[in-house]
Scaffold this motif. Structure first.
Motif, PDB file in Angstrom:
ATOM      1  N   PRO A  95      -0.764  -6.905   7.421  1.00 22.20           N
ATOM      2  CA  PRO A  95       0.310  -6.105   6.813  1.00 22.20           C
ATOM      3  C   PRO A  95       0.741  -6.596   5.434  1.00 22.20           C
ATOM      4  O   PRO A  95       1.114  -5.790   4.577  1.00 22.20           O
ATOM      5  CB  PRO A  95       1.446  -6.183   7.831  1.00 22.20           C
ATOM      6  N   HIS A  96       0.659  -7.925   5.214  1.00 20.36           N
ATOM      7  CA  HIS A  96       1.101  -8.409   3.910  1.00 20.36           C
ATOM      8  C   HIS A  96       0.076  -8.107   2.820  1.00 20.36           C
ATOM      9  O   HIS A  96       0.427  -8.072   1.631  1.00 20.36           O
ATOM     10  CB  HIS A  96       1.385  -9.917   3.955  1.00 20.36           C
ATOM     11  N   ARG A  97      -1.168  -7.855   3.214  1.00 23.76           N
ATOM     12  CA  ARG A  97      -2.149  -7.394   2.235  1.00 23.76           C
ATOM     13  C   ARG A  97      -1.738  -6.034   1.687  1.00 23.76           C
ATOM     14  O   ARG A  97      -1.908  -5.752   0.491  1.00 23.76           O
ATOM     15  CB  ARG A  97      -3.534  -7.302   2.896  1.00 23.76           C
ATOM     16  N   MET A  98      -1.200  -5.204   2.547  1.00 17.47           N
ATOM     17  CA  MET A  98      -0.773  -3.877   2.110  1.00 17.47           C
ATOM     18  C   MET A  98       0.489  -3.942   1.257  1.00 17.47           C
ATOM     19  O   MET A  98       0.713  -3.078   0.398  1.00 17.47           O
ATOM     20  CB  MET A  98      -0.541  -2.977   3.322  1.00 17.47           C
ATOM     21  N   VAL A  99       1.304  -4.957   1.500  1.00 20.45           N
ATOM     22  CA  VAL A  99       2.478  -5.147   0.649  1.00 20.45           C
ATOM     23  C   VAL A  99       2.038  -5.366  -0.796  1.00 20.45           C
ATOM     24  O   VAL A  99       2.631  -4.817  -1.737  1.00 20.45           O
ATOM     25  CB  VAL A  99       3.329  -6.337   1.145  1.00 20.45           C
ATOM     26  N   HIS A 100       0.979  -6.158  -0.979  1.00 22.11           N
ATOM     27  CA  HIS A 100       0.491  -6.427  -2.327  1.00 22.11           C
ATOM     28  C   HIS A 100      -0.493  -5.365  -2.808  1.00 22.11           C
ATOM     29  O   HIS A 100      -0.738  -5.266  -4.014  1.00 22.11           O
ATOM     30  CB  HIS A 100      -0.167  -7.809  -2.379  1.00 22.11           C
ATOM     31  N   TYR A 101      -1.052  -4.584  -1.881  1.00 20.51           N
ATOM     32  CA  TYR A 101      -1.915  -3.474  -2.285  1.00 20.51           C
ATOM     33  C   TYR A 101      -1.099  -2.474  -3.104  1.00 20.51           C
ATOM     34  O   TYR A 101      -1.545  -1.938  -4.103  1.00 20.51           O
ATOM     35  CB  TYR A 101      -2.515  -2.803  -1.048  1.00 20.51           C
ATOM     36  N   GLY A 102       0.131  -2.262  -2.658  1.00 19.83           N
ATOM     37  CA  GLY A 102       1.075  -1.478  -3.444  1.00 19.83           C
ATOM     38  C   GLY A 102       0.815   0.016  -3.454  1.00 19.83           C
ATOM     39  O   GLY A 102      -0.026   0.545  -2.713  1.00 19.83           O
ATOM     40  N   HIS A 103       1.534   0.701  -4.338  1.00 19.11           N
ATOM     41  CA  HIS A 103       1.505   2.152  -4.370  1.00 19.11           C
ATOM     42  C   HIS A 103       2.006   2.622  -5.730  1.00 19.11           C
ATOM     43  O   HIS A 103       2.881   1.994  -6.332  1.00 19.11           O
ATOM     44  CB  HIS A 103       2.407   2.699  -3.244  1.00 19.11           C
ATOM     45  N   TYR A 104       1.463   3.712  -6.233  1.00 22.36           N
ATOM     46  CA  TYR A 104       1.900   4.289  -7.503  1.00 22.36           C
ATOM     47  C   TYR A 104       2.811   5.493  -7.266  1.00 22.36           C
ATOM     48  O   TYR A 104       2.592   6.269  -6.321  1.00 22.36           O
ATOM     49  CB  TYR A 104       0.695   4.757  -8.326  1.00 22.36           C
ATOM     50  N   ASN A 126       6.758  -5.361   6.438  1.00 19.87           N
ATOM     51  CA  ASN A 126       7.241  -6.665   6.910  1.00 19.87           C
ATOM     52  C   ASN A 126       7.695  -6.588   8.365  1.00 19.87           C
ATOM     53  O   ASN A 126       7.531  -7.549   9.129  1.00 19.87           O
ATOM     54  CB  ASN A 126       8.401  -7.144   6.027  1.00 19.87           C
ATOM     55  N   HIS A 127       8.268  -5.440   8.739  1.00 12.03           N
ATOM     56  CA  HIS A 127       8.679  -5.242  10.136  1.00 12.03           C
ATOM     57  C   HIS A 127       7.452  -5.254  11.052  1.00 12.03           C
ATOM     58  O   HIS A 127       7.482  -5.836  12.161  1.00 12.03           O
ATOM     59  CB  HIS A 127       9.434  -3.919  10.275  1.00 12.03           C
ATOM     60  N   ALA A 128       6.359  -4.614  10.585  1.00 10.14           N
ATOM     61  CA  ALA A 128       5.122  -4.651  11.375  1.00 10.14           C
ATOM     62  C   ALA A 128       4.578  -6.073  11.463  1.00 10.14           C
ATOM     63  O   ALA A 128       4.075  -6.504  12.512  1.00 10.14           O
ATOM     64  CB  ALA A 128       4.086  -3.731  10.731  1.00 10.14           C
ATOM     65  N   HIS A 129       4.687  -6.812  10.373  1.00 11.51           N
ATOM     66  CA  HIS A 129       4.272  -8.217  10.361  1.00 11.51           C
ATOM     67  C   HIS A 129       5.098  -9.019  11.375  1.00 11.51           C
ATOM     68  O   HIS A 129       4.576  -9.890  12.085  1.00 11.51           O
ATOM     69  CB  HIS A 129       4.476  -8.772   8.949  1.00 11.51           C
ATOM     70  N   GLU A 130       6.360  -8.691  11.460  1.00  9.98           N
ATOM     71  CA  GLU A 130       7.279  -9.433  12.321  1.00  9.98           C
ATOM     72  C   GLU A 130       7.079  -9.115  13.802  1.00  9.98           C
ATOM     73  O   GLU A 130       7.146 -10.019  14.653  1.00  9.98           O
ATOM     74  CB  GLU A 130       8.715  -9.100  11.903  1.00  9.98           C
ATOM     75  N   HIS A 131       6.800  -7.865  14.130  1.00 12.19           N
ATOM     76  CA  HIS A 131       6.809  -7.446  15.536  1.00 12.19           C
ATOM     77  C   HIS A 131       5.443  -7.080  16.099  1.00 12.19           C
ATOM     78  O   HIS A 131       5.283  -7.002  17.320  1.00 12.19           O
ATOM     79  CB  HIS A 131       7.746  -6.247  15.715  1.00 12.19           C
TER      80      HIS A 131
END
Length: 477
Positions: free
Chosen positions: A69-78, A399-404
């Motif tokens: 999930p944290h990879r997607m946090v840094h993958y980002g979005h436009y 981050n919630h998915a990372h957490e749970h």
């Protein structure tokens, strides 16, 4: 009324005979029409491109495979800001502030791809918007057309003849005024057509009508200024010099003085100074990627006490995800504080500059035009806030998915080998947390209510010029 019509038609006949005024008017119409056509094509293409890019960006995010999930946090979005319908006439601050933003965890990026920032100093003048044409060049053309409208009659002696024959001065001046205003309305016609186009593409009737009426008042104000300059002068060359000086002051110097005064009275810190302040404050928050950072010791102890366990591995959630959620909230609060402070400074500077609309009709017209078109600074700030809200929501959802949804032991061992790396992934269905981004201008009622002050400035200028012409008419002989 028949006298006024006769004077008006005589003025137009004179313009046709001399060719100069007719040529200036035709050039003005051609420039206005060309700028409207070019800007309409560019804005329409930009709108279609940004809408498609927004769709592609969202679909690309959704189509990502199973990942950490944290990879997607840094993958980002436009996210992309589509232009408002009336931006075909009034681009406002959009050409300088950027139209796209990259959203990612742990930082707020600025808007990118502004047209003017990517051009050189000389090419900035190559973009002739219809708003610039109407606000700056049309007044100059009105001066070229009408600077001698009264002085010509005085120099030829016909003014004295008309007055001695019983023609009222006010009728003569009214006829001259309507002839000037008529030439200005001809140059305004492409704007009216473009406004109809904007109305057909989603803009409200109240907005388009108010937009056109605002420019009508502006043309009337400048027609009155030209008439007044010609009325108070004894010779045409003096009238021309006075009016050109007024145009330079009102359309060039006052707007420049306004921006300089705003920057002086409301100074803002430099980028480096702001960046150092942000970094210093963020450093005290701790590193969200390091769950062992001393800054999270109290958070860890509170959770251990709450669940009655001795080790974070025994918590019913992934402590690394908890830290990321907690740190992102704290970090965003700091970033938003500085972002809001910067936007407040920019808005304060803009408000100071807008007060110069009492000294220049061009400044009041420019502000009114941007307010109504939805291309003003406040609209850009709203784009930044809505983009930041989207960024924070999807980052925290990940981050919630990372957490749970990711086991702590699996998470901390994901770099051991390929198998542990694959195990430390969550299902791609978690990427559906991304919300669609659809930025639109404020409502018609909001824009109209916030532009009333600038309407008042224009009306004050109209009343002032009426009073000056009335006073100048007493000395006409």
């Amino acid at each position: 009324m028949s006298i006024i019509k006769s004077v008006m038609f005589d003025e137009w006949r004179y313009w046709r005979r001399t060719k100069v005024a007719t040529t200036v008017i035709l050039i003005g119409i051609a420039l206005a029409l060309a700028s409207v056509i070019v800007n309409s094509i560019e804005v329409r293409q930009a709108s279609a491109e940004r809408t498609e890019l927004q769709r592609i960006s969202e679909q690309t995010f959704f189509d990502q495979p199973d990942r950490h999930p944290h990879r997607m946090v840094h993958y980002g979005h436009y996210v992309f800001r589509t232009p408002s319908p009336l931006s075909i006439i009034e681009p406002g601050v959009d050409a300088f502030t950027g139209t796209a933003m990259f959203l990612e965890g742990h930082q707020q990026n600025t808007a990118m791809f502004s047209e003017q920032r990517q051009s050189s100093g000389l090419t900035r003048f190559s973009s002739l918007s219809p708003a610039f044409m109407l606000q700056v060049l049309v007044p100059l053309m009105l001066i070229l057309v009408g600077y001698s409208c009264v002085t010509r009659e005085r120099e030829a002696g016909t003014l004295h003849v008309m007055i001695t024959q019983g023609v009222k001065v006010r009728d003569i001046l009214a006829g001259k005024f309507f002839s000037l205003a008529g030439s200005g309305m001809l140059m305004l016609a492409p704007l009216a057509i473009a406004s109809l186009w904007a109305g057909a593409h989603g803009e409200s009737l109240a907005i388009t009508a108010s937009f056109v009426l605002g420019y009508v008042v502006y043309i009337l104000v400048w027609s009155a200024i030209v008439l007044w300059g010609s009325t108070i002068s004894s010779r045409s060359n003096a009238s021309f010099a006075i009016l050109i000086a007024l145009w330079v002051v009102l359309c060039i110097l006052v707007p420049r003085i306004a921006s300089t005064t705003a920057a002086t009275l409301e100074p803002s810190p430099g980028k480096l100074e702001s960046d150092f302040s942000v970094v210093e404050e963020l450093r005290a928050l701790g590193d969200g990627h390091n769950a062992s950072d001393p800054a999270y010791e109290k958070l860890k102890q509170d959770l251990l006490n709450q669940y009655g366990v001795d080790d974070v591995a025994d918590l019913p959630m992934n402590f690394r995800g908890v830290v990321l959620t907690y740190s992102e909230k704290k970090l965003t609060d700091v970033l938003n504080k500085y972002a809001e402070a910067r936007m407040d400074e920019e808005l304060s500077q803009a408000e100071i500059a807008r007060q110069f609309g009492w000294l220049s009709p061009m400044v009041s017209m420019r502000t009114f035009s941007m307010m109504i078109a939805g291309t003003n600074l406040e609209n850009h700030h709203r784009f930044l806030r809505e983009a930041e809200e989207l960024r924070f929501d999807f980052v925290q959802a990940l981050n919630h998915a990372h957490e749970h949804d990711l086991d702590y032991h699996t998470d901390i061992n994901r770099y051991v080998n390929d198998d542990t790396a694959k195990a430390a992934r969550v299902d791609a269905s978690h990427w559906q947390v991304l919300s669609s981004f659809d930025f639109a201008p404020e409502s018609a009622q909001f824009r109209l209510s916030h532009s009333l002050r600038y309407v008042l400035q224009l009306l004050l200028w109209a009343a002032l010029m009426l009073a000056l012409i009335k006073r100048a008419s007493r000395g006409v002989m």
